[in-house]
Design a protein around this motif. Structure first.
Motif, PDB file in Angstrom:
ATOM      1  N   ILE A 139       3.511   7.956  11.859  1.00  0.00           N
ATOM      2  CA  ILE A 139       2.269   8.632  11.469  1.00  0.00           C
ATOM      3  C   ILE A 139       2.497  10.136  11.426  1.00  0.00           C
ATOM      4  CG2 ILE A 139      -0.102   9.124  12.204  1.00  0.00           C
ATOM      5  CD1 ILE A 139      -0.176   6.267  13.344  1.00  0.00           C
ATOM      6  N   ASP A 140       3.208  10.670  12.436  1.00  0.00           N
ATOM      7  CA  ASP A 140       3.538  12.092  12.435  1.00  0.00           C
ATOM      8  C   ASP A 140       4.297  12.471  11.169  1.00  0.00           C
ATOM      9  OD1 ASP A 140       2.425  12.232  14.889  1.00  0.00           O
ATOM     10  OD2 ASP A 140       4.303  12.406  15.997  1.00  0.00           O
ATOM     11  N   LEU A 141       5.252  11.627  10.802  1.00  0.00           N
ATOM     12  CA  LEU A 141       6.067  11.929   9.625  1.00  0.00           C
ATOM     13  C   LEU A 141       5.216  12.020   8.374  1.00  0.00           C
ATOM     14  CD1 LEU A 141       9.329   9.811  10.065  1.00  0.00           C
ATOM     15  CD2 LEU A 141       9.095  12.293  10.046  1.00  0.00           C
ATOM     16  N   VAL A 142       4.278  11.081   8.226  1.00  0.00           N
ATOM     17  CA  VAL A 142       3.406  11.105   7.054  1.00  0.00           C
ATOM     18  C   VAL A 142       2.624  12.415   7.020  1.00  0.00           C
ATOM     19  CG1 VAL A 142       1.371  10.053   5.999  1.00  0.00           C
ATOM     20  CG2 VAL A 142       3.226   8.604   6.876  1.00  0.00           C
ATOM     21  N   GLU A 143       2.102  12.826   8.183  1.00  0.00           N
ATOM     22  CA  GLU A 143       1.319  14.061   8.231  1.00  0.00           C
ATOM     23  C   GLU A 143       2.172  15.273   7.909  1.00  0.00           C
ATOM     24  OE1 GLU A 143      -0.687  13.970  11.957  1.00  0.00           O
ATOM     25  OE2 GLU A 143      -1.995  12.333  11.320  1.00  0.00           O
ATOM     26  N   GLN A 144       3.422  15.242   8.364  1.00  0.00           N
ATOM     27  CA  GLN A 144       4.319  16.352   8.039  1.00  0.00           C
ATOM     28  C   GLN A 144       4.564  16.427   6.536  1.00  0.00           C
ATOM     29  OE1 GLN A 144       7.927  16.087  10.308  1.00  0.00           O
ATOM     30  NE2 GLN A 144       6.807  16.065  12.251  1.00  0.00           N
ATOM     31  N   MET A 145       4.679  15.280   5.915  1.00  0.00           N
ATOM     32  CA  MET A 145       4.924  15.250   4.473  1.00  0.00           C
ATOM     33  C   MET A 145       3.725  15.802   3.716  1.00  0.00           C
ATOM     34  SD  MET A 145       7.914  14.252   4.057  1.00  0.00           S
ATOM     35  CE  MET A 145       9.205  13.462   4.972  1.00  0.00           C
ATOM     36  N   ILE A 146       2.521  15.451   4.183  1.00  0.00           N
ATOM     37  CA  ILE A 146       1.316  15.995   3.557  1.00  0.00           C
ATOM     38  C   ILE A 146       1.321  17.512   3.710  1.00  0.00           C
ATOM     39  CG2 ILE A 146      -1.214  16.079   3.641  1.00  0.00           C
ATOM     40  CD1 ILE A 146      -1.092  13.191   4.799  1.00  0.00           C
ATOM     41  N   ALA A 147       1.656  17.959   4.937  1.00  0.00           N
ATOM     42  CA  ALA A 147       1.603  19.383   5.238  1.00  0.00           C
ATOM     43  C   ALA A 147       2.593  20.165   4.383  1.00  0.00           C
ATOM     44  CB  ALA A 147       1.885  19.618   6.722  1.00  0.00           C
ATOM     45  N   ARG A 148       3.737  19.586   4.092  1.00  0.00           N
ATOM     46  CA  ARG A 148       4.710  20.353   3.326  1.00  0.00           C
ATOM     47  C   ARG A 148       4.475  20.232   1.825  1.00  0.00           C
ATOM     48  NH1 ARG A 148      10.810  19.064   2.884  1.00  0.00           N
ATOM     49  NH2 ARG A 148      10.396  20.318   1.058  1.00  0.00           N
ATOM     50  N   GLY A 149       3.374  19.626   1.433  1.00  0.00           N
ATOM     51  CA  GLY A 149       2.969  19.662   0.032  1.00  0.00           C
ATOM     52  C   GLY A 149       3.678  18.674  -0.868  1.00  0.00           C
ATOM     53  N   ALA A 150       3.989  17.505  -0.346  1.00  0.00           N
ATOM     54  CA  ALA A 150       4.591  16.478  -1.196  1.00  0.00           C
ATOM     55  C   ALA A 150       3.575  16.002  -2.222  1.00  0.00           C
ATOM     56  CB  ALA A 150       5.070  15.310  -0.338  1.00  0.00           C
ATOM     57  N   ASP A 151       4.056  15.540  -3.377  1.00  0.00           N
ATOM     58  CA  ASP A 151       3.157  15.042  -4.423  1.00  0.00           C
ATOM     59  C   ASP A 151       3.045  13.533  -4.387  1.00  0.00           C
ATOM     60  OD1 ASP A 151       2.766  17.648  -5.960  1.00  0.00           O
ATOM     61  OD2 ASP A 151       4.947  17.475  -5.812  1.00  0.00           O
ATOM     62  N   VAL A 152       4.130  12.904  -3.912  1.00  0.00           N
ATOM     63  CA  VAL A 152       4.171  11.449  -3.898  1.00  0.00           C
ATOM     64  C   VAL A 152       4.591  10.995  -2.520  1.00  0.00           C
ATOM     65  CG1 VAL A 152       5.375   9.417  -4.789  1.00  0.00           C
ATOM     66  CG2 VAL A 152       4.719  11.275  -6.354  1.00  0.00           C
ATOM     67  N   LEU A 153       3.918   9.965  -2.007  1.00  0.00           N
ATOM     68  CA  LEU A 153       4.350   9.369  -0.745  1.00  0.00           C
ATOM     69  C   LEU A 153       4.732   7.920  -1.011  1.00  0.00           C
ATOM     70  CD1 LEU A 153       4.632   9.360   2.391  1.00  0.00           C
ATOM     71  CD2 LEU A 153       2.250   8.581   2.462  1.00  0.00           C
ATOM     72  N   VAL A 154       5.987   7.590  -0.757  1.00  0.00           N
ATOM     73  CA  VAL A 154       6.442   6.205  -0.838  1.00  0.00           C
ATOM     74  C   VAL A 154       6.672   5.750   0.594  1.00  0.00           C
ATOM     75  CG1 VAL A 154       8.204   4.644  -1.700  1.00  0.00           C
ATOM     76  CG2 VAL A 154       7.470   6.602  -3.089  1.00  0.00           C
ATOM     77  N   LEU A 155       5.870   4.790   1.022  1.00  0.00           N
ATOM     78  CA  LEU A 155       5.796   4.481   2.461  1.00  0.00           C
ATOM     79  C   LEU A 155       6.160   3.028   2.741  1.00  0.00           C
ATOM     80  CD1 LEU A 155       4.798   5.257   5.367  1.00  0.00           C
ATOM     81  CD2 LEU A 155       2.518   4.530   4.630  1.00  0.00           C
ATOM     82  N   ALA A 156       7.148   2.845   3.651  1.00  0.00           N
ATOM     83  CA  ALA A 156       7.432   1.515   4.190  1.00  0.00           C
ATOM     84  C   ALA A 156       6.855   1.477   5.597  1.00  0.00           C
ATOM     85  CB  ALA A 156       8.943   1.276   4.225  1.00  0.00           C
ATOM     86  N   PRO A 157       5.625   0.962   5.764  1.00  0.00           N
ATOM     87  CA  PRO A 157       4.929   1.126   7.049  1.00  0.00           C
ATOM     88  C   PRO A 157       5.587   0.306   8.164  1.00  0.00           C
ATOM     89  CG  PRO A 157       3.461   0.250   5.326  1.00  0.00           C
ATOM     90  CD  PRO A 157       4.856   0.165   4.809  1.00  0.00           C
ATOM     91  N   ALA A 158       5.681   0.927   9.344  1.00  0.00           N
ATOM     92  CA  ALA A 158       6.199   0.219  10.508  1.00  0.00           C
ATOM     93  C   ALA A 158       5.164  -0.783  11.008  1.00  0.00           C
ATOM     94  CB  ALA A 158       6.551   1.217  11.606  1.00  0.00           C
ATOM     95  N   ASP A 159       3.905  -0.530  10.696  1.00  0.00           N
ATOM     96  CA  ASP A 159       2.847  -1.438  11.115  1.00  0.00           C
ATOM     97  C   ASP A 159       1.807  -1.513   9.998  1.00  0.00           C
ATOM     98  OD1 ASP A 159       1.470  -2.477  14.032  1.00  0.00           O
ATOM     99  OD2 ASP A 159       0.120  -2.102  12.332  1.00  0.00           O
ATOM    100  N   SER A 160       1.415  -2.729   9.648  1.00  0.00           N
ATOM    101  CA  SER A 160       0.528  -2.916   8.509  1.00  0.00           C
ATOM    102  C   SER A 160      -0.852  -2.307   8.727  1.00  0.00           C
ATOM    103  CB  SER A 160       0.348  -4.409   8.219  1.00  0.00           C
ATOM    104  OG  SER A 160       1.598  -5.035   8.153  1.00  0.00           O
ATOM    105  N   GLN A 161      -1.307  -2.258   9.968  1.00  0.00           N
ATOM    106  CA  GLN A 161      -2.644  -1.756  10.261  1.00  0.00           C
ATOM    107  C   GLN A 161      -2.624  -0.271  10.595  1.00  0.00           C
ATOM    108  OE1 GLN A 161      -5.307  -3.993  10.655  1.00  0.00           O
ATOM    109  NE2 GLN A 161      -4.259  -5.966  10.754  1.00  0.00           N
ATOM    110  N   ALA A 162      -1.682   0.088  11.498  1.00  0.00           N
ATOM    111  CA  ALA A 162      -1.746   1.412  12.117  1.00  0.00           C
ATOM    112  C   ALA A 162      -1.473   2.524  11.122  1.00  0.00           C
ATOM    113  CB  ALA A 162      -0.752   1.498  13.276  1.00  0.00           C
ATOM    114  N   LEU A 163      -0.782   2.211  10.023  1.00  0.00           N
ATOM    115  CA  LEU A 163      -0.443   3.269   9.071  1.00  0.00           C
ATOM    116  C   LEU A 163      -1.513   3.452   7.993  1.00  0.00           C
ATOM    117  CD1 LEU A 163       2.066   5.136   8.930  1.00  0.00           C
ATOM    118  CD2 LEU A 163       2.277   3.258  10.557  1.00  0.00           C
ATOM    119  N   VAL A 164      -2.565   2.606   8.029  1.00  0.00           N
ATOM    120  CA  VAL A 164      -3.582   2.686   6.980  1.00  0.00           C
ATOM    121  C   VAL A 164      -4.274   4.043   6.999  1.00  0.00           C
ATOM    122  CG1 VAL A 164      -5.811   1.779   6.225  1.00  0.00           C
ATOM    123  CG2 VAL A 164      -3.940   0.210   6.776  1.00  0.00           C
TER     124      VAL A 164
END
Lengths: 514, 312, 329
Positions: C95-120
């Protein structure tokens, strides 16, 4: 028997740990009275204060406070009944501020948040009252000198209704000016009807402050008199009792061959430029006040703490070196019995056997570090018999033994090692009279056998009885050495105080380290 | 010894219980299977007991196991080393990791909790680096080690039992063991008695690292593969086994034999619960409960022993 | 917005403390590049953030390698930032990693979630921040997405279909009514459930009796213990269906230790390198290659198409390949 006007009455108080510490103690305190409690170290004064302040329950006996039964389960209950204590050992929480310490029992708060403004506001008059007008209530306790901390403790103790205030050596760490201020605060309290129970070794102070005095010896009250009715000499006589049975006879005089020579030893502010010689067959006593640097000196000699200058020479050998670790000192035939046997000596949960064998494991082992259990058992049993250590067997955990027998186990540890130079730091602190006499005989016997002994003690009688010479430390310096066998206790005490009469009496925290 | 007996009692009760619930549990094949699963856990519990007795802790045993077996696996599959050379390389890796742990703890007087937590991460990273994060399948070149057996008990199991006995002897009959127990009880007192506590602690950590590597070799022999993810969480199982066996977390008390009984109890629980078809969440619940109950029981046992001593 | 922030920080606090203590925080921060932190202008290459599970796992390592190779082959189309977590269960870190990616201004997020619920919630945050989000490998929970009114396209292999194919290979060697057991992945994981369902599909269709189904947590050692116990409890067991190859390796060791190599067959999933020798010699009957190197690439391509065209997101199923002794190279 009981005084109807008394605010506090105790009858037949007893306290036993492994040995009786207090036996049949009666005490009554009147409103507005300052009642001095005197006695030797280990006479039971501190235990009595602990019972009164709820820190430990009495084994037997009863107490009345303001005519009602008084049996506090803890300090909080004692406090709520108006019995307040300023203890010998400061219990300040270093990270708290002065204001927080003052209101430790009940911080002003709103919905669980500490009300800092109220805290500061309410602190001010309390600090003013004990002469700390210039202290900022927001300062952390850690930044205060010992004397100031003591005054904060006193301020904390007296700002609420106080029927009885217990003071254990309150002036030990105070400068003269601070002590004066304290006496004024106490006089003010007395005028409002608070009874004071005042413990001090300073007899002239007691003579000045107290109305009555109670003398404890070996856990019993030996006198309770108006102070005017008893001379200072008589007080000492009462405290000490008769000492004929404790007389130690030395059979062999000390030699003049140096066993241990210490030159210019420096180790922090507590050990400054210390030099002395101990000779084979000699007992060299070390006197001084608490904090004079006696234990620190011993630890630096032994390699337990780092010294940054100076040298230690054994048996007139090579100079220019110090011990980097206790292991090196032990290799050279030195042993040290530390001042705090729980922290520095005992392996509490382990059997007496393991405790005694600890310093000699190498000698009790065969090849490849394999313990020789038979040799160990034989050696330990022999020492248990020789020192008359009272235990059910060598397998009994050492923390089930009495203090005296624990101390004897630790002495046995070193005797097994057969050291040539022994450092005894407060060897009889907190042990009963019988064990104490046995330890004294042992120390004398070791010196008679040709060993060199360094003996640190706060008990002047012990030092004068056992020592061939007494070195006096004051504020980290060796200020005088006295030759026996006839010592002048008053001269020794004067020397011990000599470091404290300098014009600027700064607390240690602010001491100039240059 | 008495605590050992009570653990054996628990073990017998558990075994009989599972025997009643599953007809296949109390067969020699079943018991041999359980035994042959245990050598890794037994060896780690021995390592942990030695460290705990000395008043320290080693959280890195699981990761050190992994890096050691990674070195062993890569040496055999990619470098083509013979098995003795590869095993020696694996064991040396573990020994070095233990020495580094010990040297840092001793040199800077740091809490071993944090030092070995660092090693736990570092050694795991090492395991991934050395294997390229890939499981190394070794196969017949190593699994013959686990095939040697006596009365259905595999060579690794017998070796682990031998290590338990050696460690017990070390603790009760040697100078090093005595010093370790004393240090765990009161380190300052031991130092002031003239003993070089630093050397003792360094030796204990080195032994723990070496034993973790031995455990790694045992696991490789059993699974025929070296897995960089191996041993995750094993440090906690080892601590749990030691505590069930009456080892004091603060040091000064512990027995390798009793810790190994703790391992066997946990092993019987795991296999027994699987055999009677209990699902994983329940398994964990029961295992956790047993750990806590064992510690509570130990408190009462000590009180009882203390009362007896005082009465004596 | 506020709740999301608070919740994820709470979850991740212990992780942060651990990382901070170890001085390893740098391992998780985005790799410094020459234009790090600069928001991508419209005419610049879009920044694609690939957030995966454990890079300690060979599968994700292969996935990352595939993505990097693809980016190097197409340097002008996008910029790639790839990150993975320490182990597969470290959800808070992801989850931290996703937030860091948002913060650094990524345009696309390709996500392999470690947990189907928690990453929603983290994925929802990315959508809110204007990122194009594509879910790969492990499917985000459909109900949780619907609840938030989110549509996130899924690009991934057909886990269920692959497992069914492997099961069918196995079933062909058995007789109807034979006893088989399943060793599952971590409980609750989407692909673990899909593979179990696939195995069950095949077994039911062939009339086998599934006598046990227990979790091996994706791990070799645990699977070994579970397999050994199952072999004892079920003397007539004829097969162990394992949800990944690590567990298949563990199961193979247990079968060997029990001396039942001739009676008990094994199938796995993933086609990791260590299992290939066992497939060749027949110890492992079949495994499934889901082309890890192509999964992320497909996800990235899918996202770039959406980004360019703005079309409605759709799911994309990638092919899996059955690997047996006959087909293995």
């Amino acid at each position: 028997m009981t005084d109807p006007g008394a605010v506090f009455v105790a009858t037949g108080l007893e306290k036993r740990y492994d040995v009786p510490v207090l036996t049949g103690v009666d005490l009554d305190l009147r409103p507005g009275e300052c009642h001095a409690l005197v006695g030797e170290n280990g006479a039971g004064k501190t235990t009595l204060v602990k019972i009164l302040s709820g820190l430990t329950p009495a084994s037997a006996g009863g107490m009345m406070l303001d005519g009602a039964a008084y049996r506090p389960r803890d300090r909080a209950e004692a406090t709520s009944r108006g019995v307040r204590t300023v203890l010998q050992e400061l219990v300040a929480v270093e990270t708290l501020t002065v204001a927080e310490s003052l209101f430790l029992e009940r911080w002003p708060h709103r919905w669980g948040w500490i009300d800092r403004d109220a805290l500061a506001r309410e602190s001010r008059p309390l600090l003013d009252r004990v002469g700390l007008q210039h202290l900022d209530p927001g300062q952390p306790m850690a930044s205060l000198g010992i004397g100031q901390r003591q005054l904060v403790e006193i301020a904390a103790a007296v700002h609420r209704p106080c029927r009885l205030l217990l003071l254990d050596e309150p002036t030990a760490a105070l400068t003269d000016a601070e002590a004066q201020r304290l006496f004024e605060v106490l006089a003010d309290l007395q005028a409002r009807g608070t009874a004071l129970l005042y413990i001090s070794h300073r007899l002239e102070e007691i003579r000045r402050l107290a109305d009555r005095v109670t003398v404890l010896r070996d856990g019993r009250v030996v006198a309770s008199e108006p102070i005017a009715a008893v001379s200072t000499d008589a007080l000492i006589q009462l405290m000490v009792g008769r000492t004929v049975s404790e007389a130690i006879t030395r059979t062999t005089p000390a030699t003049d061959r140096p066993a241990l020579q210490v030159r210019g030893l420096d180790a922090g502010p507590a050990v400054q430029d210390i030099s002395f010689d101990v000779h084979w067959g000699e007992v060299l006593g070390f006197a001084g006040l608490v904090g004079a640097g006696r234990s620190e000196t011993m630890r630096a000699v032994y390699g337990a703490d780092d010294a940054h200058r100076g040298e230690v020479r054994i048996d007139g050998g090579e100079g220019g070196q110090r011990f980097a670790s206790p292991g090196q000192a032990v290799e050279q035939g030195i042993a040290m019995l530390g001042e705090d046997r729980y922290r520095q000596g005992l392996l509490g949960t382990l059997p007496v056997r393991v405790n005694v064998a600890l310093a000699c494991l190498g000698r009790l082992a065969r090849r490849l570090g394999w313990m020789d259990r038979t040799a160990e058992q034989t050696a330990v049993d022999a020492l248990i018999r020789r020192l008359r250590v009272k235990c059910t067997s060598a397998e009994q955990p050492v923390d089930h033994l009495s203090g005296g027998n624990q101390q004897k186990s630790l002495i046995a540890r070193w005797l097994l090692r057969e050291p040539r130079i022994l450092i005894f730091d407060e060897p009889t602190r907190g042990i009963d009279a019988g064990a104490r006499a046995e330890v004294h005989q042992l120390v004398a016997g070791l010196a008679d056998g040709g060993s060199a002994v360094l003996l640190v003690s706060s008990d002047l009688r012990e030092l004068t009885t056992l020592s061939d010479r007494i070195a006096v430390l004051s504020k980290g310096r060796l200020v005088a050495t006295f030759e026996g066998p006839d010592f002048d206790p008053e001269a020794i005490m004067t020397a011990a105080f000599s470091g404290h009469v300098a014009p600027h009496l700064t607390p240690p925290d602010h001491a100039d380290h240059a | 010894m008495r605590e050992g007996l009570s653990l054996v009692g628990v073990l017998v009760a558990l075994s009989l219980g599972f025997g009643l619930l599953s007809e296949t549990f109390l067969t020699s094949a079943s018991l041999a299977t359980i035994a042959n699963q245990l050598p890794t856990a037994l060896t780690l519990a021995v390592a942990m007991t030695l460290v705990l007795v000395a008043g320290e802790i080693d959280l890195s045993v699981g990761s050190v196991l992994a890096v050691s077996q990674g070195v062993l696996g890569v040496a055999m599959t990619q470098l083509g080393w013979s098995w003795p050379a590869a095993i020696a390389a694996g064991l040396t890796t573990g020994l070095l990791a233990g020495l580094v742990n010990g040297a840092i703890v001793v040199r800077w007087a740091l809490p071993s909790f944090i030092v070995t937590l660092g090693m736990m991460e570092a050694a795991r990273g090492g395991a991934y680096l050395v294997t390229g994060s890939r499981t190394q399948y070794i196969g017949a070149d190593i699994e013959w080690l686990a095939d040697i057996s006596w009365l259905g008990l595999s060579a690794p199991f017998l070796a682990a039992v031998a290590l338990v006995i050696l460690a017990e002897v070390l603790l009760t009959r040697t100078v090093l063991g005595r010093q370790a127990i004393a240090i765990g009880t009161n380190e300052e007192a031991v130092r002031l008695a003239g003993i070089d506590t630093r050397r003792v602690k360094l030796t204990i950590f080195a032994l723990a690292g070496l034993l973790a590597a031995v455990a790694g070799v045992m696991q490789v022999a059993r699974l025929a593969s070296a897995d960089p993810n191996a041993g995750t969480g094993f440090e906690l199982s080892a601590i749990a086994a030691a505590v069930i066996g009456g080892t004091r977390l603060m040091g000064g008390r512990g027995s390798a034999v009793n810790s190994s009984l703790g391992v066997v109890i946990m092993g019987v629980l795991a296999t027994g619960l699987t055999q009677i078809g209990v699902q994983d969440p329940t398994k964990r619940l029961v295992t956790g409960g047993v750990i806590v109950l064992a510690v509570i029981a130990d408190v009462y046992r000590q009180r009882w022993a203390g009362a007896r001593q005082h009465a004596a | 917005m506020r709740t999301r922030w608070t919740r994820s920080r709470l979850v991740s606090l212990p992780t942060l403390v651990t990382y901070g203590l170890l001085g390893m925080a740098c391992a998780g921060s985005p790799a410094p590049t020459d234009d790090a932190g600069a928001p991508a202008a419209a005419n610049e290459r879009p920044v694609v953030a690939l957030v995966m599970k454990s890079l300690a796992n060979e599968f994700f390592l292969t996935m990352e390698d595939g993505a990097r190779a693809h980016q190097q082959a197409n340097p002008n189309r996008y910029e790639l930032v790839a990150e993975g977590i320490k182990d597969e269960l470290d959800v808070a870190r992801q989850i931290d990693l996703v937030e860091q990616m948002i913060a650094r201004g990524a345009d696309v997020l390709v996500l392999a979630p470690a947990d189907s619920q928690a990453l929603v919630s983290a994925a929802a945050g990315a959508v809110e921040a204007g990122l194009t989000v594509v879910n790969i490998d492990n499917r985000l929970d459909a109900d949780a997405l619907a609840e938030r009114g989110l549509e996130i396209p899924f690009v991934g292999p057909d886990n269920r279909g692959g497992a069914r194919q492997a099961g069918e290979v196995l079933a062909a060697t058995l007789n109807a009514g034979d006893e088989v057991a399943i060793i599952e992945g971590a409980p609750g994981a989407y692909n673990a459930i899909q593979r179990r369902l696939g195995f069950e599909d095949a077994m039911q269709a062939a009339g086998m009796s599934v006598v046990a189904s227990q979790s091996g947590y994706w791990e070799m050692d645990r699977a070994n213990g579970v397999a050994a116990a199952l072999l004892l409890a079920h003397p007539d067991l004829t097969a162990l269906l394992c949800a990944n190859d690590s567990m298949a390796l563990g199961a193979a060791a247990a079968v060997r230790a029990a001396g039942r190599e001739d009676d008990v067959a094994i199938v796995g999933f993933d086609n990791i390198s260590a299992v290939q020798e066992l497939v060749r010699d027949g110890t492992v009957l079949a495994t499934v290659d889901q082309h890890a190197d192509q999964i992320a690439v497909n996800g990235i391509e899918h996202a770039l198409v959406i980004l360019d065209s703005g079309e409605t997101p759709a799911d994309l199923q990638t092919d899996v390949t059955l690997i047996t002794a006959d087909t293995i190279p």
